[in-house]
Motif scaffolding. Structure first.
Motif, PDB file in Angstrom:
ATOM      1  N   UNK A  70       1.269  -1.431  -0.195  1.00 25.32           N
ATOM      2  CA  UNK A  70      -0.194  -0.013   0.023  1.00 25.32           C
ATOM      3  C   UNK A  70       0.421   0.974  -0.019  1.00 25.32           C
ATOM      4  N   UNK A  71       2.321   1.379   1.531  1.00 35.91           N
ATOM      5  CA  UNK A  71       2.649   2.801   0.611  1.00 35.91           C
ATOM      6  C   UNK A  71       3.318   2.995  -0.422  1.00 35.91           C
ATOM      7  N   UNK A  72       3.940   1.637  -0.643  1.00 35.69           N
ATOM      8  CA  UNK A  72       4.830   1.209  -2.257  1.00 35.69           C
ATOM      9  C   UNK A  72       4.240   1.685  -3.253  1.00 35.69           C
ATOM     10  N   UNK A  73       2.620   1.373  -3.042  1.00 35.01           N
ATOM     11  CA  UNK A  73       1.961   2.465  -4.641  1.00 35.01           C
ATOM     12  C   UNK A  73       2.135   3.782  -4.472  1.00 35.01           C
ATOM     13  N   UNK A  74       2.245   4.221  -3.439  1.00 31.46           N
ATOM     14  CA  UNK A  74       2.069   6.120  -2.526  1.00 31.46           C
ATOM     15  C   UNK A  74       3.871   6.699  -2.890  1.00 31.46           C
ATOM     16  N   UNK A  75       4.762   5.283  -3.000  1.00 31.33           N
ATOM     17  CA  UNK A  75       6.286   6.522  -2.845  1.00 31.33           C
ATOM     18  C   UNK A  75       7.424   5.876  -3.841  1.00 31.33           C
ATOM     19  N   UNK A  76       6.879   5.069  -4.232  1.00 32.47           N
ATOM     20  CA  UNK A  76       7.621   3.940  -5.024  1.00 32.47           C
ATOM     21  C   UNK A  76       7.842   4.227  -6.882  1.00 32.47           C
ATOM     22  N   UNK A  77       8.728   4.278  -8.033  1.00 33.21           N
ATOM     23  CA  UNK A  77       8.590   5.116  -8.956  1.00 33.21           C
ATOM     24  C   UNK A  77       7.843   4.275  -9.925  1.00 33.21           C
ATOM     25  N   UNK A  78       7.474   4.427 -10.609  1.00 32.08           N
ATOM     26  CA  UNK A  78       7.218   3.405 -11.942  1.00 32.08           C
ATOM     27  C   UNK A  78       8.071   3.067 -13.173  1.00 32.08           C
ATOM     28  N   UNK A 132      16.294  -5.728 -13.845  1.00 35.18           N
ATOM     29  CA  UNK A 132      16.367  -5.428 -11.620  1.00 35.18           C
ATOM     30  C   UNK A 132      17.326  -4.195 -11.085  1.00 35.18           C
ATOM     31  N   UNK A 133      18.311  -4.000 -12.196  1.00 30.14           N
ATOM     32  CA  UNK A 133      19.347  -3.083 -11.658  1.00 30.14           C
ATOM     33  C   UNK A 133      18.482  -1.951 -11.333  1.00 30.14           C
ATOM     34  N   UNK A 134      17.889  -1.096 -13.072  1.00 25.71           N
ATOM     35  CA  UNK A 134      16.899   0.090 -13.057  1.00 25.71           C
ATOM     36  C   UNK A 134      15.932   0.311 -12.005  1.00 25.71           C
ATOM     37  N   UNK A 135      15.723  -1.019 -11.027  1.00 28.09           N
ATOM     38  CA  UNK A 135      14.458  -1.221 -10.579  1.00 28.09           C
ATOM     39  C   UNK A 135      14.933  -1.342  -9.289  1.00 28.09           C
ATOM     40  N   UNK A 136      16.022  -1.045  -8.799  1.00 26.54           N
ATOM     41  CA  UNK A 136      16.741  -0.999  -7.328  1.00 26.54           C
ATOM     42  C   UNK A 136      17.181   0.063  -7.528  1.00 26.54           C
ATOM     43  N   UNK A 137      17.497   0.679  -8.643  1.00 31.97           N
ATOM     44  CA  UNK A 137      18.174   2.055  -8.830  1.00 31.97           C
ATOM     45  C   UNK A 137      17.309   3.265  -8.227  1.00 31.97           C
ATOM     46  N   UNK A 138      15.464   2.657  -8.660  1.00 29.00           N
ATOM     47  CA  UNK A 138      14.624   3.620  -8.708  1.00 29.00           C
ATOM     48  C   UNK A 138      14.194   3.756  -7.386  1.00 29.00           C
ATOM     49  N   UNK A 139      14.118   2.263  -6.576  1.00 32.90           N
ATOM     50  CA  UNK A 139      13.934   1.888  -5.713  1.00 32.90           C
ATOM     51  C   UNK A 139      14.540   2.868  -4.364  1.00 32.90           C
ATOM     52  N   UNK A 140      15.600   3.185  -4.807  1.00 30.51           N
ATOM     53  CA  UNK A 140      17.125   3.280  -3.703  1.00 30.51           C
ATOM     54  C   UNK A 140      16.758   4.752  -3.190  1.00 30.51           C
TER      55      UNK A 140
END
Length: 286
Positions: A70-78, A132-140
């Motif tokens: 739920x919070x990921x939906x608000x805060x994590x990049x597409x 995977x690299x792009x996702x972890x970079x965006x998540x960071x």
């Protein structure tokens, strides 16, 4: 590992799945999939979604426990490849609290449905690793909902399972915090299970994926190459040590018998100290 501990848990979770489906006006289809020790259950629905139900003890579950998807939906990049949340439901039933998530159905299967560690090379294309690299970079860069790995835990676990004092965790980024092969799909990559995400030590996510890959050297080597810029730094060494400590703690509880010797060997390579549990037999898993 991914099945109920007993028939009481099985019945409780199956009833909870049916209850959630009725409350969300949907119908489950196919055979349900189980999570760790039957604490979660999930199923495809006739609306083209996936319904996942988690159960926790009411006495140990905060009023707003679900800080995950739920919070990921608000805060994590597409830019982070993940399923999207459609609806969320929470209810109590006696001693237990249930949380149901209706999310996107992901057609591609997970890479290791039976165990978090890798047992064979899945033959992933370069594009999978790039995602995977792009996702972890965006998540960071996302604002974390919690601090997932606590210093107090490391202080307690490191001497027992790595044989060294815990380092002080000074560098953190936002991470998935459960990056292992049961939570990653085949190409195209989707990262599943956002229950634990938060502030983690630098190197912890790639370190955890690496130590869960030690039985397949080609994949383990690929992870070290893809994330050398993190894992081959002082902070990255600490993150990998924390991943090893967590996995060796699980070994001490009876999990990962085939992976255990490789975890101990890698721990000794990284710390220069033979893990105290290296010559002990693990207790039976429960």
């Amino acid at each position: 590992m991914y099945s109920p501990k007993d028939e009481a848990i099985r019945a409780r979770m199956q009833n909870a799945l049916a209850h959630a489906a009725a409350r969300l006006s949907t119908t489950t289809t196919g055979t349900p999939a189980w999570g760790w020790l039957g604490r979660t259950i999930g199923s495809r629905t006739n609306g083209g979604h996936w319904l996942r139900v988690h159960c926790g003890e009411a006495s140990k579950t905060p009023e707003h426990r679900n800080e995950g998807i739920a919070v990921a939906e608000e805060r994590v990049s597409d830019k982070v490849s993940r399923p999207r949340l459609q609806e969320l439901l929470r209810w109590e039933d006696g001693l237990y609290v249930f949380e149901a998530e209706l999310i996107d159905y992901i057609a591609q299967p997970v890479i290791s449905p039976e165990t978090p560690d890798l047992t064979k090379d899945p033959g992933l294309p370069d594009s999978w690793w790039a995602t995977l690299r792009e996702s972890l970079d965006a998540l960071s860069t996302a604002e974390p909902p919690r601090e997932t790995i606590r210093q107090s835990w490391a202080d307690r676990v490191f001497p027992e399972f790595l044989g060294i004092p815990a380092p002080t965790i000074t560098e953190r980024i936002t991470g998935h915090a459960d990056l292992q092969w049961a939570n990653l799909t085949h190409h195209p990559l989707v990262i599943l299970d956002w229950e634990r995400w938060g502030a983690v030590p630098v190197g912890y996510d790639p370190g955890m994926l690496y130590v869960n890959s030690l039985r397949v050297p080609a994949v383990a080597d690929r992870i070290r190459a893809e994330f050398a810029h993190v894992l081959d730094t002082p902070a990255g060494h600490i993150g990998e040590q924390i991943a090893l400590a967590e996995m060796l703690q699980a070994v001490g509880r009876g999990w990962y018998p085939e992976l255990a010797p490789l975890l101990r060997k890698r721990a000794e390579e990284l710390t220069g100290v033979r893990p105290p549990w290296a010559n002990r037999e693990p207790s039976p898993s429960t």
